[in-house]
Design an enzyme around this catalytic site. Structure first.
Site, PDB file in Angstrom:
ATOM      1  N   CYS A  59       0.838  -1.150   0.058  1.00 30.40           N
ATOM      2  CA  CYS A  59      -0.037   0.038  -0.154  1.00 30.40           C
ATOM      3  C   CYS A  59       0.723   1.331  -0.080  1.00 30.40           C
ATOM      4  CB  CYS A  59      -0.897   0.020   1.082  1.00 30.40           C
ATOM      5  SG  CYS A  59      -0.071  -0.162   2.813  1.00 30.40           S
TER       6      CYS A  59
ATOM      7  N   HIS B   1      -3.154   6.702   4.236  1.00 30.55           N
ATOM      8  CA  HIS B   1      -1.858   6.700   4.309  1.00 30.55           C
ATOM      9  C   HIS B   1      -1.092   8.044   3.956  1.00 30.55           C
ATOM     10  CE1 HIS B   1      -1.893   2.869   5.550  1.00 30.55           C
ATOM     11  NE2 HIS B   1      -1.059   2.124   4.736  1.00 30.55           N
TER      12      HIS B   1
END
Length: 340
Positions: free
Chosen positions: A130, A243
């Site tokens: 990710c 994120h």
């Protein structure tokens, strides 16, 4: 004419998001099945306006199915992905199992779409980590213009990257801070995550880095350019989804911040929000549920000859996992299978 799609690990956070995104993007589906372990048999999962009941992965026959989007751990993937691939079903795998296999392409469609043609070596395509996925979307258009020598990245990664138990731990620890006697001890993480940050994601390696940091190095080289030097510090933060990354880039030649901003504005998959004023940037909470990788705080680094700093934010359950997998499926359909 559409595709027969299997979503493996459909009851998890990423599996559910895969189903949501397939529906949102109106992926051409003739038939879809939600697969999970036997203990989740019969669990109801939403797919657009319909409801699917999970079927048993262990008993499922992949013959005749076009693609399988895997969102299960590496151990289970090691058992079931080769079975699906051998049955003629192309596997798009979200685990780390095949990312570093030289016979398996590691794909971010905005960055290295041509690598999709290597899928046939094992009938498997890997989805990157990710934190890597969003970063390389930002790096590639800049690399094409000025060639990147070195990247220094610090990540601020949400707890959803660790799964549902981590989300629950943050929630319960946060509540427990306000209720005497109901404090929650860490179980998913080695230290308290609520009101804290933890500079430790995945296991430690012999050189002192963590495996998460190593992944960013290895995957950036495989996806973008093996000559790029990358050093990473990966930190878990008390954010549920999204994120963030502070990225320092050193180029072979000078790149002006205004040109960098223009390049990124035109790049696929990116949205630039960069105003030098209060709130003129994107934070992780604003990325939740969105497809884009957001770039803010673009500025010259005056401490080196050819440097740029930027801030990169994305929904890790989407671009960092489920969205990228669906984009790979779309690319596979457009370039190879051509049924939709």
């Amino acid at each position: 004419m559409g595709y027969k799609i299997a979503v493996v690990g459909a009851t998890g956070n990423v599996g559910r998001e895969m189903l949501n995104i397939l529906a949102e993007r109106q992926f051409p589906v003739d038939e879809i099945v939600a697969l999970a372990s036997r203990r989740s048999l019969g669990t109801e999962i939403s797919f657009g306006d319909t409801t699917l009941k999970t079927q048993d992965l262990e008993q499922f026959d992949f013959a005749g199915w076009d693609m399988a989007l895997f969102a299960i751990g590496s151990d289970a993937t090691k058992t079931y992905a080769p079975k699906a691939a051998a049955a003629g079903c192309v596997v798009i795998d979200n685990s780390s199992l095949y990312r570093y296999d030289p016979l398996v392409p590691l794909i971010v469609p905005e960055v290295n779409p041509d690598a999709i043609m290597d899928y046939s070596k094992k009938n498997i395509i890997a989805n990157p980590n990710c934190s890597t996925a969003q970063m390389v979307v930002a790096l590639k258009p800049l690399h094409d213009r000025a060639k990147i020598k070195r990247v220094v990245v610090s990540t601020y990664q949400s707890v959803s990257g660790s799964g549902k138990d981590a989300i629950d731990e943050l929630w319960n620890q946060t509540k427990g801070m306000y209720v005497p006697g109901q404090e929650v001890e860490p179980s998913v993480y080695p230290k308290q995550i609520a009101f804290n940050v933890i500079p430790h994601i995945d296991v430690f390696l012999d050189d002192g880095s963590t495996k998460e940091e190593w992944k960013m190095v290895a995957e950036t080289k495989k996806i973008v350019d093996p000559s790029i030097k990358v050093t990473a510090t990966c930190v878990r933060v008390p954010v549920f989804v999204g994120h963030s990354e502070a990225i320092n880039i050193e180029f072979e030649e000078f790149l002006d911040e205004d040109e960098a901003r223009d390049i990124l504005r035109e790049a696929p998959g990116i949205m630039v929000v960069d105003k030098r004023e209060d709130g003129g940037y994107i934070t992780p909470i604003e990325s939740v549920g969105e497809f884009a990788t957001y770039i803010s705080r673009i500025r010259q680094d005056s401490t080196i000859d050819n440097g740029i700093n930027l801030w990169c934010v994305s929904d890790n359950l989407r671009k960092g996992a489920a969205l990228n997998a669906v984009q790979i499926a779309e690319l596979l359909g457009q370039r190879v299978l051509k049924k939709g």
